[in-house]
Design an enzyme around this catalytic site. Sequence first.
Site, short mmCIF file in Angstrom:
data_model
loop_
_atom_site.label_atom_id
_atom_site.label_comp_id
_atom_site.label_asym_id
_atom_site.label_seq_id
_atom_site.Cartn_x
_atom_site.Cartn_y
_atom_site.Cartn_z
N LYS A 25 48.21 39.86 48.76
CA LYS A 25 48.21 38.85 49.83
C LYS A 25 49.57 38.17 49.91
O LYS A 25 50.11 37.95 50.99
CB LYS A 25 47.09 37.82 49.57
CG LYS A 25 45.70 38.40 49.77
CD LYS A 25 44.59 37.52 49.23
CE LYS A 25 43.25 38.25 49.34
NZ LYS A 25 42.13 37.52 48.70
N GLN A 53 40.74 32.22 45.42
CA GLN A 53 40.40 33.60 45.06
C GLN A 53 39.14 33.59 44.19
O GLN A 53 39.10 32.94 43.14
CB GLN A 53 41.58 34.24 44.31
CG GLN A 53 41.39 35.71 43.98
CD GLN A 53 41.30 36.62 45.20
OE1 GLN A 53 42.03 36.44 46.17
NE2 GLN A 53 40.39 37.57 45.16
N ASP A 55 39.39 31.63 54.78
CA ASP A 55 38.38 32.61 54.37
C ASP A 55 37.09 32.43 55.15
O ASP A 55 36.14 33.19 54.97
CB ASP A 55 38.10 32.47 52.86
CG ASP A 55 38.50 33.70 52.09
OD1 ASP A 55 38.83 34.72 52.74
OD2 ASP A 55 38.48 33.66 50.84
#
Length: 290
Positions: free
Chosen positions: A54, A98, A121
């Site tokens: 990422k 994460q 997200d």
Amino acid sequence: MNTTLLDGKQLATALESELIGTIQDLSAKVGRPPGLAVIMVGDNPASAAYVRNKERACERVGIVSFSSHLPAGVTQSELELLIDQLNNDPQVDGILLQLPVPPHLDDRTLLYKIAPDKDVDGLHPENLGRLVRGEPGLQSCTPAGVMRLLDANGIYVAGLSAVVVGRSILVGKPLSLMLLAANATVTMAHSHTHDLSSVTRAADLVIAAVGKPNLINAGMIRPGAIVVDVGINRIEGAAGKSILIGDVDFQALQGVASFLTPVPGGVGPMTVAMLLHNTVWSYRARHGLL
Ligand code: NAD
């Protein structure tokens, strides 16, 4: 039957190229580039690889990374304080925690703490609520990537019967809602589904998001159906070398499915592309440039 591969890697590269120009133009107007903060706790090797991916993708397109790699022993309140700081940081447009986090941490509370307009997200209840209502908002990257991959390949799901195997909040549930919003007739299958084969065989589009290698075999797919494999499973391949495979028996589906995603190179790269897209969407929204 000719099986066409849905190449997520190629599409993600094309989307990144478009983003480079968009980000240059927007940065000139706003006076700074977009910023993404990735929070990683502990040293899970798979998570570290995803985070590295990422960060590299951000660098390629001109998004500034504000990464925090924290020791496994970090406390809940330390993490909540960090999220508060990032919520209030004007350089940061997107915040990503994460997952998974170590078991002593309450991931739900942490995800709820991320400001909804920085929740790249799409896991905050406000953004999930918008998805249920069919309103624009930040949407979960993997399911959004699947929708984009289908669309870019001329696959219009309106009226199709779609089966999503897996009902997680990260993939299966939001994907079912996105398919529904695009007018597919959606069935969700999961670990309690009786006779999964007969459910999948009735579908025009089967999407597997389970995490079980080769769960979906050729006998479970109607010839000509479209098959998307979200699963990522690390197994021991030939000569003891570790390899990645999906939830779908890729070789067996060749010649059966009309369209099929490879693993790797299918949905995975699209997830990262959608994260970049969401960061830029949030940056635009925060500067009235949507
Ligand atoms: P999860 O473990 O949260 O959910 C798995 C789902 O599968 C559950 O809803 C469960 O009911 C269902 N399930 C389990 N066994 C089943 C069975 N035998 N038959 C039918 N359904 C069954 O997993 P997740 O986070 O949704 O991830 C699913 C897979 O997708 C994993 O392999 C994960 O690594 C992968 N993934 C890939 C990407 C990507 O970018 N490609 C992103 C996220 C997740």
